[in-house]
Design a protein around this motif. Structure first.
Motif, mmCIF file in Angstrom:
data_model
loop_
_atom_site.group_PDB
_atom_site.id
_atom_site.type_symbol
_atom_site.label_atom_id
_atom_site.label_comp_id
_atom_site.label_asym_id
_atom_site.label_seq_id
_atom_site.Cartn_x
_atom_site.Cartn_y
_atom_site.Cartn_z
ATOM 1 N N ASP A 1 59.277 35.516 22.594
ATOM 2 C CA ASP A 1 60.093 36.208 22.462
ATOM 3 C C ASP A 1 59.940 36.595 24.337
ATOM 4 O O ASP A 1 60.978 37.130 25.226
ATOM 5 C CB ASP A 1 60.624 37.080 22.295
ATOM 6 C CG ASP A 1 61.647 36.298 20.507
ATOM 7 O OD1 ASP A 1 61.065 35.726 21.101
ATOM 8 O OD2 ASP A 1 61.363 36.832 20.030
ATOM 9 N N LYS A 2 59.283 37.401 24.505
ATOM 10 C CA LYS A 2 58.731 37.963 25.660
ATOM 11 C C LYS A 2 59.129 36.815 26.674
ATOM 12 O O LYS A 2 59.518 36.724 27.893
ATOM 13 C CB LYS A 2 57.312 39.141 26.539
ATOM 14 C CG LYS A 2 57.427 39.782 27.251
ATOM 15 C CD LYS A 2 55.900 41.012 26.933
ATOM 16 C CE LYS A 2 56.173 41.957 27.550
ATOM 17 N NZ LYS A 2 54.700 42.882 27.289
ATOM 18 N N LYS A 3 58.239 35.397 27.221
ATOM 19 C CA LYS A 3 58.252 35.445 27.895
ATOM 20 C C LYS A 3 59.147 34.184 27.828
ATOM 21 O O LYS A 3 59.792 33.657 29.087
ATOM 22 C CB LYS A 3 56.892 33.773 27.220
ATOM 23 C CG LYS A 3 55.458 33.887 27.571
ATOM 24 C CD LYS A 3 54.858 33.090 27.058
ATOM 25 C CE LYS A 3 53.155 33.782 27.264
ATOM 26 N NZ LYS A 3 52.157 32.633 26.693
ATOM 27 N N VAL A 4 60.149 34.444 27.061
ATOM 28 C CA VAL A 4 61.032 33.551 27.061
ATOM 29 C C VAL A 4 61.947 34.227 28.111
ATOM 30 O O VAL A 4 63.499 34.029 28.803
ATOM 31 C CB VAL A 4 62.141 32.804 25.466
ATOM 32 C CG1 VAL A 4 63.298 32.956 26.182
ATOM 33 C CG2 VAL A 4 60.880 32.165 24.989
ATOM 34 N N SER A 5 61.813 35.488 27.817
ATOM 35 C CA SER A 5 63.387 36.507 28.414
ATOM 36 C C SER A 5 62.723 36.810 30.391
ATOM 37 O O SER A 5 63.708 37.337 30.663
ATOM 38 C CB SER A 5 62.830 38.145 27.953
ATOM 39 O OG SER A 5 61.648 38.560 27.865
ATOM 40 N N LEU A 6 61.013 36.119 30.167
ATOM 41 C CA LEU A 6 61.136 36.338 32.171
ATOM 42 C C LEU A 6 61.563 34.889 32.890
ATOM 43 O O LEU A 6 62.140 34.738 33.154
ATOM 44 C CB LEU A 6 59.537 36.139 31.934
ATOM 45 C CG LEU A 6 58.706 36.913 31.555
ATOM 46 C CD1 LEU A 6 57.175 37.066 30.972
ATOM 47 C CD2 LEU A 6 59.037 38.655 32.016
#
Length: 51
Positions: free
Chosen positions: A46-51
């Motif tokens: 999720d963190k990678k997707v939000s970047l």
């Protein structure tokens, strides 16, 4: 007083029961670990997707 002595069959039965209890405990711990690992992977994703 001396502790009660157990015969071989009683010892085997007790040890078998203890092993089964240990197996259940290990299973619960493994499920918790797996759940935590899945949670961590999802957070990273999720963190990678939000970047």
């Amino acid at each position: 007083m001396r502790p009660k002595t157990l015969n071989f069959e009683q010892l085997v039965k007790r040890n078998k029961q203890e092993l089964l209890e240990d197996e259940h405990s290990i299973s619960r711990i493994e499920k918790k670990l797996e759940s935590k690992q899945i949670e961590l992977v999802e957070k990273k994703r999720d963190k990678k997707v939000s970047l």
